[in-house]
Motif scaffolding. Structure first.
Motif, short mmCIF file in Angstrom:
data_model
loop_
_atom_site.label_atom_id
_atom_site.label_comp_id
_atom_site.label_asym_id
_atom_site.label_seq_id
_atom_site.Cartn_x
_atom_site.Cartn_y
_atom_site.Cartn_z
N ASP A 50 53.49 126.35 2.30
CA ASP A 50 53.52 124.99 2.85
C ASP A 50 53.65 125.08 4.38
N ASN A 94 55.17 122.23 6.66
CA ASN A 94 56.41 121.61 7.15
C ASN A 94 57.58 121.99 6.25
N SER A 111 50.17 119.26 3.21
CA SER A 111 49.63 117.92 3.45
C SER A 111 49.18 117.75 4.91
N GLU A 112 49.33 118.80 5.72
CA GLU A 112 48.82 118.77 7.10
C GLU A 112 47.30 118.91 7.04
N SER A 113 46.58 117.81 7.18
CA SER A 113 45.14 117.88 6.96
C SER A 113 44.32 117.61 8.22
N GLU A 114 45.01 117.59 9.38
CA GLU A 114 44.25 117.42 10.63
C GLU A 114 43.46 118.69 10.93
N THR A 124 42.76 120.14 13.66
CA THR A 124 43.39 121.04 14.64
C THR A 124 44.47 121.90 13.98
N GLN A 125 45.15 121.33 12.99
CA GLN A 125 46.19 122.09 12.29
C GLN A 125 45.57 123.19 11.44
N ILE A 139 44.49 121.39 0.92
CA ILE A 139 45.19 120.18 1.36
C ILE A 139 45.77 119.45 0.15
N LYS A 140 47.06 119.10 0.25
CA LYS A 140 47.69 118.28 -0.79
C LYS A 140 47.22 116.84 -0.60
N PRO A 141 46.91 116.10 -1.63
CA PRO A 141 46.99 116.51 -3.03
C PRO A 141 45.81 117.37 -3.43
#
Lengths: 127, 170
Positions: free
Chosen positions: A52, A54, A83-86, A88-89, A103-105
């Motif tokens: 994960d 965060n 769940s960080e789906s940007e 840039t991330q 990416i969650k979900p």
């Protein structure tokens, strides 16, 4: 095959571990990156780490950087499950040394497809 | 060098977007539906209808900090939150649920919904770890995007709400 599942949510750890065990993985769990490193320091080195982003204490990106700075862990594949789906991330995680990004979900099929791409589907799951 | 005060800088600082300019209810509902199917179960749907007011509410939320700052808050009844936890944990659900189990599972749903709401907003933002308890206070009634849904006949509301009070009127 072995997998280490690192997520601060116990529910999410159980879901991800359940999917991996269903595919034939032996799993262990950790509640944050530091706990994940503690598992690795016992000498139990997995084929795959699902991480994960965060989390308290040590986040997923810090974990990836720590693992990648250790040559003994070079063979371990890292898949971010977050769940960080940007965009840039995602780029940051891949640049730090993660191999894949979910990416969650997500669905169990999504995890299976990513593992197939990585060549990490256990034999029993392929048959 | 002489700087001419056109007022542009002050006007820029005096405005900030409200959430309804950035995301709509249909998008929030679609994000929630996807999270439900993935986390709660393939046959689990959220019905876009307002339900009865929740008698014993419990909220879970994550904070978004960026060009828009606020919280993504899920609220339902405590018993419904327990049901959600059991659905999430499936065969791993303990016979007796601890508050910690509910906080963990209900918080994770807020994390997933909030993460995807954040991704739908313009610009780069940070996301907090989830929290569970009494919902954060509504600071600006104009800065809210709320959807009311039913899950298994019980009310579930999702509120994407700003953390800042309204700007003073000029």
């Amino acid at each position: 095959m072995r997998a280490l599942v690192i997520d601060d949510s116990r529910a999410m750890r159980r879901i991800v571990s359940g999917i991996l065990e269903g595919l034939g993985y032996e799993t262990r769990q950790a509640g944050h990156g530091r706990e994940g490193l503690d598992v690795l320091e016992t000498g139990w080195v997995p084929d795959l780490a699902c991480v994960d982003w965060n989390m308290p204490v040590m986040d997923g990106l810090q974990f990836v950087s720590a693992v990648r700075s250790n040559p003994a862990l070079r063979s371990m594949t890292i898949m971010m499950v977050t769940s960080e789906s940007e965009h840039t991330q995602i780029v940051r995680a891949l640049a730090a040394g993660a191999h894949e990004y979910v990416i969650k979900p997500f669905t169990a099929d999504a995890i299976r497809d990513k593992l197939a791409l990585l060549g990490l589907l256990p034999q029993e799951a392929v048959l | 060098m002489t700087t001419i005060d056109t007022g542009e800088r002050r006007r820029g600082a005096d405005t900030r977007p409200v959430i309804t300019e950035l995301i709509d209810e249909a998008t929030v509902e679609a994000i929630a539906q996807e999270a439900w199917i993935s986390l709660v179960g393939e046959d689990e749907v959220l019905v876009p209808l307002p339900g009865e007011p929740v008698a014993d509410p419990l909220s879970s939320w994550v904070d978004v900090v960026g060009p828009w700052t606020g919280s993504v808050v899920l609220t339902t009844g405590r018993r419904t939150a327990e049901e959600l936890t059991r659905a999430l944990l499936r065969e791993h659900s303990p016979e007796v649920l601890e508050d910690e189990d509910v906080a963990d599972a209900f918080g994770e749903i807020a994390n997933v919904v909030g993460g995807n709401v954040k991704a739908a907003l313009p610009g780069s933002s940070g996301l907090s770890l989830p929290d569970v308890g009494d919902a954060p206070a509504l600071r600006n009634p104009e800065d809210v995007c709320r959807v009311d849904l039913l899950w298994r006949g019980e009310t579930v509301s999702i509120s994407v709400q700003g953390a800042l009070p309204p700007l003073p009127a000029h």
